[in-house]
Design an enzyme around this catalytic site. Structure first.
Site, short mmCIF file in Angstrom:
data_model
loop_
_atom_site.label_atom_id
_atom_site.label_comp_id
_atom_site.label_asym_id
_atom_site.label_seq_id
_atom_site.Cartn_x
_atom_site.Cartn_y
_atom_site.Cartn_z
N HIS A 23 -6.31 18.01 -78.94
CA HIS A 23 -7.19 17.81 -79.98
C HIS A 23 -7.67 19.21 -80.54
CE1 HIS A 23 -8.32 14.73 -76.86
NE2 HIS A 23 -8.30 13.95 -77.82
N CYS A 145 1.93 -0.68 -74.61
CA CYS A 145 2.08 0.11 -75.88
C CYS A 145 2.82 1.20 -75.67
CB CYS A 145 0.49 0.55 -76.12
SG CYS A 145 0.11 2.07 -77.15
N LYS A 296 3.75 14.37 -71.99
CA LYS A 296 2.46 14.02 -72.51
C LYS A 296 1.39 14.60 -71.35
CE LYS A 296 0.50 9.97 -74.71
NZ LYS A 296 -0.81 9.70 -74.35
N1 MSP Z 1 -11.15 8.34 -82.59
C1 MSP Z 1 -9.77 8.12 -83.13
C2 MSP Z 1 -9.70 8.81 -84.48
C3 MSP Z 1 -10.76 8.05 -85.42
S1 MSP Z 1 -10.67 9.11 -86.97
C4 MSP Z 1 -11.49 8.06 -88.07
C5 MSP Z 1 -8.93 8.91 -82.23
N2 MSP Z 1 -9.24 9.80 -81.33
S2 MSP Z 1 -8.40 10.64 -80.45
O1 MSP Z 1 -9.57 11.26 -79.40
O2 MSP Z 1 -7.51 9.61 -79.57
O3 MSP Z 1 -7.66 11.40 -81.13
C6 MSP Z 1 -8.25 12.53 -81.99
C7 MSP Z 1 -7.07 13.22 -82.78
O4 MSP Z 1 -6.52 14.14 -81.71
C8 MSP Z 1 -6.11 12.25 -83.50
O5 MSP Z 1 -5.79 12.72 -84.78
C9 MSP Z 1 -4.77 12.44 -82.52
O6 MSP Z 1 -3.72 12.25 -83.37
C10 MSP Z 1 -5.35 14.00 -82.11
N3 MSP Z 1 -4.29 13.95 -80.93
C11 MSP Z 1 -4.51 13.34 -79.52
N4 MSP Z 1 -3.82 13.80 -78.74
C12 MSP Z 1 -3.07 14.65 -79.03
C13 MSP Z 1 -1.86 15.69 -78.88
N5 MSP Z 1 -1.40 15.75 -77.65
N6 MSP Z 1 -1.45 16.57 -79.81
C14 MSP Z 1 -1.88 16.83 -81.08
N7 MSP Z 1 -2.73 15.87 -81.44
C15 MSP Z 1 -3.34 14.94 -80.82
O7 MSP Z 1 -7.65 8.82 -82.52
#
Ligand code: MSP
Length: 517
Positions: A23, A145, A296
């Protein structure tokens, strides 16, 4: 330079757990771009936030015995604290439980409904709670998934649907005619192939939950979490009521997101906007994933890296630099303590920090702490000058394309060149020889170069760039906050006789061997 508005957003994060380094990667990339645009003179609005209406959030709250909203209230400062620790310069932090967001969701839904694009139907199939997405049988691997490795649920629900299929041709046409609508290319091609295979209409309500925005035409349903979340990009700039800000900033210049959520952003979102009669965002930029030692991140394996802890220990600029320099935006990347410490020591402590420190020491020792004049310029100085004056121009298109690692590599080329210049010009010998004019020229050439480096590094490592500026004594002349990008293309900027400040090394070397993981 143009004062034109620039609107940048990141994905909003689910709040069922605290942010990890993945994130953080996204927020840091977006922050670097937002800061660069501000430095270009663009009126920039940078939106981030939390996505709260998800089933996993509801579940997590229930497991703690809390009502979901109360749980989300408790999570907000946890996210905001991390983003402040990383010096993320957002203009607004949005939460989907905000009543103003509910108004925006209802308004957009009403427009889409009015356009005849909502109908009632039955969904029977698979649902992945972690993705919050309906899945086709073919999307699953042995019932799981592939992104989350969790079993999908069989669901059968009477829902309201959005006529996504109606927009397939318009989307294909838009993507083909606008090469920068989806970047990088690999993501664009994925989306094109999904569109060419054909779409299905998508459910936009769920009757099984009350946690969310009540569906305006049937409050026994909640708006589907993605339909709700995407609209945050409009709420963030005042839709539907704050027309002035909205008119100024919509359409967004860039939605920065991860590669796992491109279908929502590149298909569902633009179709919703087309249906509601709103312009489409200019660019959706999808980055790769950050892994930890190729895996991951997993709580069970203890491989979740907490960005706030890294920032506390080594400073947020060290983390920002590592993420931006080490991981190419369009690819997956890896965090490991070995790589982090290696980059820190080699690039920050040695190449940059040491160059600054020894330059200041020489100015103190040989020139009583004052920057001198450039009265004896030779070819080697002019060559360095040309190289440094070109950096901002060279990296601008890289930054516009989110190629932050290339931009930093280019800046580091010039830093390395400055280190070579110090060795070749040998100021200590000039001092011994009492070649004053030459010595002053050499040292002030390095100061001028470091001054340019501070400007171009400002969006990436803002605090350290400011320390360089301060230690060089230039703050007396121009406060760092007021520095524009154009000044990085100038030479002879630093007043001769500027008094430098002796400070401690800005990146003290990390002496420990390798962190325990
Ligand atoms: N809530 C949705 C997004 C809604 S936007 C209208 C979501 N949330 S999330 O918390 O799962 O992910 C938030 C962001 O962090 C996303 O862009 C996601 O791709 C990114 N990442 C989550 N894990 C990640 C990594 N390990 N590496 C890089 N980015 C990643 O999806």
């Amino acid at each position: 330079m143009s004062g034109k508005a620039f609107y940048i957003t990141t994905a909003i994060d689910y709040v069922n757990s605290v942010p990890h380094i993945g994130h953080a990667y996204e927020k840091v990339c977006a922050d670097a771009l937002a800061r660069w645009k501000r430095m270009e003179g663009r009126e920039t609005f940078f939106l981030i936030g939390n996505d709260e209406h998800s089933a996993n959030v509801e579940k997590r709250a229930a497991s703690l015995g809390l009502p979901p909203l109360q749980y989300c209230d408790q999570m907000e400062p946890k996210f905001v604290d991390v983003w402040k620790k990383l010096n993320i310069s957002y203009d607004r932090f949005i939460r989907t439980s905000n009543p103003l967001h509910h108004v925006a969701v209802k308004e957009l839904f009403a427009r889409i409904h009015k356009n005849g694009d909502i109908f009632k139907g039955k969904y029977k199939g698979w649902y992945c709670v972690s993705c919050e997405a309906y899945k086709k049988e073919g999307d699953l691997v042995e019932g799981k998934c592939p992104t989350h490795q969790t079993s999908a649920q069989q669901v059968e629900e009477e829902n309201y649907f959005f006529k996504l299929t109606k927009y397939r041709d318009a989307l294909l046409d838009h993507i083909e005619k606008n090469p920068s609508f989806i970047v990088p290319k690999i993501r664009k091609n994925e989306i094109l192939s999904v569109l060419r295979e054909g779409l299905e209409d998508v459910s936009v309500s769920r009757s099984s939950t009350k946690w969310g925005v009540p569906l305006p035409i049937d409050p026994s349903h909640a708006v589907y979490v993605w339909f709700d979340a995407l609209i945050n990009y409009l709420t963030g700039i005042g839709f539907p009521d704050g027309t002035e800000t909205f008119e100024k900033f919509w359409p967004a210049d860039i939605h920065m997101i991860g590669k796992d959520i491109t279908r929502f952003h590149c298909i569902m979102w633009p179709a919703m906007l087309l249906s509601a009669g709103l312009p489409l965002p200019k660019t959706i930029a999808a980055h790769g994933f950050v892994y930890v030692k190729g895996q991951k991140m997993s709580k069970t394996l203890g491989t979740v890296i907490d960005p706030a802890a890294v920032a506390d220990k080594y400073g947020h600029d060290a983390l920002r630099y590592f993420l931006l320099r080490e991981i190419a935006f369009d690819k997956d990347g890896d965090f490991s303590w070995e790589k982090f410490i290696e980059r820190y020591n080699a690039d920050l402590a040695n190449d940059l920090g040491n160059l600054l420190h020894r330059t200041l020491n020489m100015i103190n020792r040989y020139q009583g702490g004052r920057v001198g004049a450039k009265n004896d310029v030779q070819a080697i100085d002019s060559a360095l000058q040309s190289k440094l004056m070109a950096v901002a121009g060279t990296i601008t298109p890289m930054i516009d394309n989110c190629e932050f690692h290339d931009a930093l590599a280019t800046i580091w080329d010039s830093i390395k060149e400055m280190n070579t210049y110090v060795e070749k010009t040998s100021p200590w010998t000039l001092s011994k020889q009492k070649a004053t004019a030459r010595l002053e020229t050499v040292l002030s050439t390095i100061v001028e170069g470091l001054r340019i480096v501070a400007v171009v590094l400002k969006p990436f490592i803002p605090l350290s760039a400011e320390k360089i500026w301060d230690q060089l004594g230039i703050a007396q002349q121009t406060p760092f906050g007021a520095v524009s990008l154009d000044t990085a293309k100038q030479w002879q900027y630093v007043n001769p006789q500027t008094v430098v400040k002796t400070g401690s090394p800005i990146f003290p070397k990390i002496e420990i061997e390798i962190e325990n993981e």
